[in-house]
Scaffold this motif. Sequence first.
Motif, PDB file in Angstrom:
ATOM      1  N   GLN A  21       0.843  -1.196   0.000  1.00 28.22           N
ATOM      2  CA  GLN A  21       0.000   0.000   0.000  1.00 28.22           C
ATOM      3  C   GLN A  21       0.880   1.249   0.000  1.00 28.22           C
ATOM      4  OE1 GLN A  21      -3.303  -0.074   2.816  1.00 28.22           O
ATOM      5  NE2 GLN A  21      -2.962  -2.256   3.153  1.00 28.22           N
ATOM      6  N   LYS A  22       0.225   2.419  -0.190  1.00 27.34           N
ATOM      7  CA  LYS A  22       0.970   3.664  -0.193  1.00 27.34           C
ATOM      8  C   LYS A  22       1.588   3.915   1.173  1.00 27.34           C
ATOM      9  CE  LYS A  22      -0.324   7.201  -2.818  1.00 27.34           C
ATOM     10  NZ  LYS A  22      -1.106   8.359  -3.290  1.00 27.34           N
ATOM     11  N   TYR A  23       2.661   4.686   1.181  1.00 24.42           N
ATOM     12  CA  TYR A  23       3.247   5.084   2.453  1.00 24.42           C
ATOM     13  C   TYR A  23       2.187   5.820   3.278  1.00 24.42           C
ATOM     14  CZ  TYR A  23       8.152   3.965   1.502  1.00 24.42           C
ATOM     15  OH  TYR A  23       9.331   3.305   1.274  1.00 24.42           O
ATOM     16  N   ALA A  24       2.208   5.583   4.569  1.00 25.93           N
ATOM     17  CA  ALA A  24       1.174   6.127   5.448  1.00 25.93           C
ATOM     18  C   ALA A  24       1.363   7.619   5.692  1.00 25.93           C
ATOM     19  CB  ALA A  24       1.186   5.385   6.777  1.00 25.93           C
ATOM     20  N   THR A  56       5.428   8.788  14.769  1.00 25.19           N
ATOM     21  CA  THR A  56       6.438   7.876  14.235  1.00 25.19           C
ATOM     22  C   THR A  56       6.722   8.226  12.776  1.00 25.19           C
ATOM     23  OG1 THR A  56       5.509   6.144  15.647  1.00 25.19           O
ATOM     24  CG2 THR A  56       7.032   5.445  13.925  1.00 25.19           C
ATOM     25  N   ARG A  57       7.996   8.286  12.452  1.00 20.99           N
ATOM     26  CA  ARG A  57       8.374   8.499  11.049  1.00 20.99           C
ATOM     27  C   ARG A  57       9.395   7.433  10.666  1.00 20.99           C
ATOM     28  NH1 ARG A  57       9.907  14.361   8.971  1.00 20.99           N
ATOM     29  NH2 ARG A  57       7.633  14.376   8.727  1.00 20.99           N
ATOM     30  N   CYS A  58       9.154   6.810   9.527  1.00 21.78           N
ATOM     31  CA  CYS A  58      10.089   5.829   8.991  1.00 21.78           C
ATOM     32  C   CYS A  58      10.637   6.404   7.690  1.00 21.78           C
ATOM     33  CB  CYS A  58       9.399   4.496   8.740  1.00 21.78           C
ATOM     34  SG  CYS A  58       8.724   3.764  10.237  1.00 21.78           S
ATOM     35  N   ARG A  59      11.850   6.893   7.752  1.00 22.18           N
ATOM     36  CA  ARG A  59      12.447   7.536   6.582  1.00 22.18           C
ATOM     37  C   ARG A  59      12.931   6.498   5.578  1.00 22.18           C
ATOM     38  NH1 ARG A  59      17.062  10.541   7.913  1.00 22.18           N
ATOM     39  NH2 ARG A  59      17.268   9.485   9.924  1.00 22.18           N
ATOM     40  N   TYR A  60      12.859   6.861   4.332  1.00 28.17           N
ATOM     41  CA  TYR A  60      13.254   5.954   3.251  1.00 28.17           C
ATOM     42  C   TYR A  60      14.623   6.355   2.713  1.00 28.17           C
ATOM     43  CZ  TYR A  60      13.355   3.642  -1.287  1.00 28.17           C
ATOM     44  OH  TYR A  60      13.723   2.881  -2.371  1.00 28.17           O
ATOM     45  N   ASP A  61      15.482   5.392   2.556  1.00 24.25           N
ATOM     46  CA  ASP A  61      16.794   5.610   1.949  1.00 24.25           C
ATOM     47  C   ASP A  61      17.179   4.333   1.215  1.00 24.25           C
ATOM     48  OD1 ASP A  61      19.617   5.819   1.442  1.00 24.25           O
ATOM     49  OD2 ASP A  61      19.704   7.410   2.957  1.00 24.25           O
ATOM     50  N   LYS A  62      17.449   4.448  -0.062  1.00 22.06           N
ATOM     51  CA  LYS A  62      17.799   3.261  -0.845  1.00 22.06           C
ATOM     52  C   LYS A  62      19.042   2.564  -0.304  1.00 22.06           C
ATOM     53  CE  LYS A  62      15.835   4.557  -5.335  1.00 22.06           C
ATOM     54  NZ  LYS A  62      16.152   4.805  -6.762  1.00 22.06           N
ATOM     55  N   ALA A  63      19.935   3.353   0.280  1.00 22.77           N
ATOM     56  CA  ALA A  63      21.222   2.801   0.681  1.00 22.77           C
ATOM     57  C   ALA A  63      21.172   2.044   2.001  1.00 22.77           C
ATOM     58  CB  ALA A  63      22.258   3.924   0.778  1.00 22.77           C
ATOM     59  N   GLU A  64      20.197   2.368   2.858  1.00 19.92           N
ATOM     60  CA  GLU A  64      20.167   1.725   4.171  1.00 19.92           C
ATOM     61  C   GLU A  64      18.745   1.705   4.729  1.00 19.92           C
ATOM     62  OE1 GLU A  64      22.066   3.936   7.299  1.00 19.92           O
ATOM     63  OE2 GLU A  64      21.843   5.829   6.204  1.00 19.92           O
ATOM     64  N   ALA A  65      18.527   0.759   5.648  1.00 14.40           N
ATOM     65  CA  ALA A  65      17.250   0.697   6.360  1.00 14.40           C
ATOM     66  C   ALA A  65      17.348   1.598   7.591  1.00 14.40           C
ATOM     67  CB  ALA A  65      16.956  -0.741   6.778  1.00 14.40           C
ATOM     68  N   LEU A  66      16.582   2.675   7.611  1.00 12.01           N
ATOM     69  CA  LEU A  66      16.693   3.662   8.690  1.00 12.01           C
ATOM     70  C   LEU A  66      15.813   3.333   9.882  1.00 12.01           C
ATOM     71  CD1 LEU A  66      16.753   6.893   6.512  1.00 12.01           C
ATOM     72  CD2 LEU A  66      18.690   5.725   7.578  1.00 12.01           C
ATOM     73  N   GLY A  67      14.837   2.473   9.691  1.00 14.09           N
ATOM     74  CA  GLY A  67      13.979   2.095  10.809  1.00 14.09           C
ATOM     75  C   GLY A  67      13.024   3.207  11.203  1.00 14.09           C
ATOM     76  N   GLU A 113       7.114   7.513   5.547  1.00 14.34           N
ATOM     77  CA  GLU A 113       5.958   7.011   6.307  1.00 14.34           C
ATOM     78  C   GLU A 113       5.804   7.823   7.578  1.00 14.34           C
ATOM     79  OE1 GLU A 113       4.064   3.792   6.107  1.00 14.34           O
ATOM     80  OE2 GLU A 113       5.387   2.439   5.042  1.00 14.34           O
ATOM     81  N   ASP A 114       4.600   8.367   7.801  1.00 13.98           N
ATOM     82  CA  ASP A 114       4.307   9.149   8.998  1.00 13.98           C
ATOM     83  C   ASP A 114       3.030   8.613   9.625  1.00 13.98           C
ATOM     84  OD1 ASP A 114       6.406  11.255   8.572  1.00 13.98           O
ATOM     85  OD2 ASP A 114       5.203  11.600   6.761  1.00 13.98           O
TER      86      ASP A 114
END
Length: 664
Positions: free
Chosen positions: A196-199, A246-257, A230-231
């Motif tokens: 689904q789309k990012y929240a 809660t924010r889950c940031r997206y980065d292709k290079a790493e999983a930021l959690g 994601e927010d």
Amino acid sequence: MNRYFRLIIFITIITGLASCGAGKTGRDAVVSHEIGEYYRAIEKYRKASRKEKDRAKRRDYAYAIAECYQYIGDYERAAMYYQNAIRRGYEEPEALFNLAEMQRNSQEYEEAIENYRMYLDLIPGEERARKGLEAIRQTQEWTENPTRHIINPIKEINSRESDFSPAFVAGRDNEIIFTSMRQAATGKRKSEITGQKYADLFRATFNVQRQKWDQPKLLDENLVVNSGDEDGAAALSSTGEQMIFTRCRYDKAEALGAELYSSSQSRGSWSEPIKVQVVGDSLTAAHPALSHDGSVLYFVSDMPGGFGGKDIWKAEKDGGSFANPVNLGEEINTPGDEMFPFIRDNGELYFSSNYIMGMGGFDIFKAVENEDKTWSVKNMGYPVNSPYDDFGIAYVEGENKGMFSSNRKGSRGDDLYEFVVPPKIFKAEGEVFDRETGTHVDGAMVRIIGTDGTSLRMRTQNGKFQMTLKPETEYVFAAFKDGYLRDKASANTIGLEDSKDFRFDLFLSPTDVPVNLENINYAFGSWELQPESKTSLDTLVATLVVNPTITVEIMSHTDHVGSDQFNFELSQKRAQSVVDYLIERGISPQRLVAKGYGETWPKAITRTLARQYDFLKRGDELTEQFILALPAEQQEAAQAINRRTEFRVLSTDFIERFDAEPEQ
């Protein structure tokens, strides 16, 4: 349920898939699986399986797909793929256990029980399987004994996508902020976890005129809080001016959690979010909850020092920030996952767990902190919980109503449900009767005393009265009227979980006629009270306590068998035995007179006795002549009626006298 906001669970699955020559698609699937991109992993596993000719590898793909479906909360599909893997020859006992778990979550209880038992045959005594069987039994008990919660899906708010984690603005019931993956979300990408789309965070208000919720809108159309990442999973201060989310940031290079951010509202606009540095930069923090005064932040993390899985922690405000997080301990946290904390304004903690005994998936639990700082935890039962995922509860301030999230049957994913606990209503209805005639005593007074300070009187109408009682209160009802002995009854609402109607009858005995004491028994020719007699005499003790100003004569009677002298002496000793017992029970001897009447006072049949014995009618006097005229089988019944113990009121103005101490 959105597993991203449960926090990503990193797992190690069949590593052979990445190295057994399954091809690039298979290896990519394993990588996506390991970093928690379950939706993407499912697509890649399916693609790899379609290309794969090796049956063993296809079996392993089926098992891996089952695990991915389990982690995104699609328990029915997970069960189907676990069955597929087992059918293809997957031999690890864990597959059988996982299948049973998914069948339990899907309410396929007979199949689940069978597979739990098969698993226990392979691994006898294994605690998880025993716990699963007990959970099925407990689930059936909860379902048969539902709580008083009334729940309904909120159709105006829910979308085809996931909607969850409501937070009431300023504690009111007419405005919420919640998390949603609906099409109106601003994210350009789809989640590799859910597909689904990012929240984003959305706001909904209740339209009083229409009596329904208006169409939800983005919380922040300026895209200050809502971002391309994601927010969601937000907590609000009691005034609604501060929000931690809660924010889950997206980065292709790493999983930021997952990370926590704070923003403040002024004149309808939100400030630029600032990261809440409650844990280290490399650690995960999510699912915030604020105490009512804003001094304590509760959140979820898998940082070191926990009990396994995701734990709930708290951090107290130190200056302008939250610091020194503390794990809530083993009463709350388990080897499984505990998430979505919420602190009610009365201090109660609510959270979800997939490990503590529940109905299946994630259940919502209520925790109350004890005086010794430990927690008492209780499953909220059915219908709040279901065999699916139930989480993200929030209460309206000061009220027994609110919302929670669930993907139970009938949902289109994660949906919002509203709940209300109807107030417990306790009613007392009573009737006051004349004990001798069985008719209502009109105009009798009833005094009501309660442990909450209640003290009132009411007059009966047609011998009846009623009133509403308060929760957590003990009441005594005492009925009285001139010319009658008082009677009392009690009602207790302390600890009652459900509404209840109390119904009781009060019987007033006229003071001008003797009152029979039922079941006063002696051995033949003896004056020693039989054990069963004492129960009846305890009723007399209660009568004397309720009527502290009366003095009574204990009257003992015999039948006509035996000499007059013997019967007089026997009846006197029997009356004295009763008096002695009453004195032992604390009744003043100044209020008691023992009198034996032998056979000189035959019983006159009352309306009540006439209903019990069809060969007698009201007014019959059981003299020796009358009894001897009866058939033999009726004579013994009449004799038994004459063998009785009664009491009658001698005075109604007794005042306890205490002799003065003799002078030394």
